[in-house]
Design an enzyme around this catalytic site. Sequence first.
Site, PDB file in Angstrom:
ATOM      1  CD  GLU A  81      -2.744   1.305   2.442  1.00 50.08           C
ATOM      2  OE1 GLU A  81      -3.106   2.433   2.841  1.00 50.08           O
ATOM      3  OE2 GLU A  81      -3.091   0.246   3.004  1.00 50.08           O
ATOM      4  CB  SER A 104      -6.767 -10.292   4.326  1.00 49.78           C
ATOM      5  OG  SER A 104      -5.643 -10.417   5.171  1.00 49.78           O
ATOM      6  CB  CYS A 162      -8.956   1.551   7.593  1.00 51.11           C
ATOM      7  SG  CYS A 162      -9.796  -0.010   7.283  1.00 51.11           S
ATOM      8  CB  SER A 208      -1.892  -9.926   7.307  1.00 51.77           C
ATOM      9  OG  SER A 208      -2.924  -9.078   7.778  1.00 51.77           O
ATOM     10  CB  SER A 209       0.087  -4.419   7.941  1.00 51.73           C
ATOM     11  OG  SER A 209       0.240  -3.349   8.844  1.00 51.73           O
TER      12      SER A 209
END
Length: 319
Positions: A126, A266, A194, A222-223
């Site tokens: 991102e 996710s 977010c 995955s952050s």
Amino acid sequence: MQVILAQPRGFCAGVIRAIEIVERALQKYGAPVYVRHEIVHNRHVVESLKAKGARFIDELSEAPAGAVTIFSAHGVAKAVEVEAQERGLKVLNATCPLVTKVHIQGKNYVASGRDVILIGHAGHPEILGTMGQIDGPVHLVQTEADVDALDLAADTPVSYVTQTTLSVDETRGIIAALKRRFTNIVGPDTKDICYATQNRQTAVRELCARADVLLVVGATNSSNSNRLREIGAEVGVPSYLLADGSELDPDWVRGARTVAITAGASAPERMVEDVIDALRKIEPVEVTTMDGIEETIQFRLPTELTEDTPAKAPRAAAG
């Protein structure tokens, strides 16, 4: 063993949209469709889409000229868009609308004559996409120390935007440091952070007050999943990140009366169920779900996929 599920957990609206774009593209155009990088950071999601005919590529050069090509939820740089156009690729953009909003904010700040300070993790897809979308000075900061190290005068007109997988809690200190450092600074309202990231982190903080152990279902790259595990550890609860039930170490939960489970944005719900099944092999469990926010946000699909393309969206986590 008492198992308490976080609410909310798992798929967010941006992930649901991205997965549905791939599935509908396969239905409409047939296999293969080419996806640049992982559509979302989850191996199980990627493998499932591979089985349906999606091909995941690192570079656009791996897709044949004119092929249906999908950009991941993390977004891409302008150079990638230009390359796709030059090669005649039919592009479906699965970039999360919240990421696109950050791109627009950054462009507007540059257009008004400001340097952009981007708060996020170096090397994250991102961040690479956002920095490649903004035509102007962009300075990446990851910590408050990075703010102090910026080679900019105190009166430089600056602005800030943030990686969407960071929460209000994570960015608060850095934003405060920026406001102390610069006299002419603007930035988006915290409501632009977010929603999914913030909601999942808030739920974990509440849940950890009742748990002996925290299990976070998600991918190591995955952050947001990694951050959920870190939050549990920060509040003193033994916390572990695992992709599915096969990675559960019985020693993690030995002697625990209450086990909390959450999932990154996710991570599919079936992997949460897989972890619960793995716990059942250790001892009997009673599963409940905490009271929490019911997320109802939905993002529109590209127009070309909503015409004569019947399909069901992936199921989000149930509360």
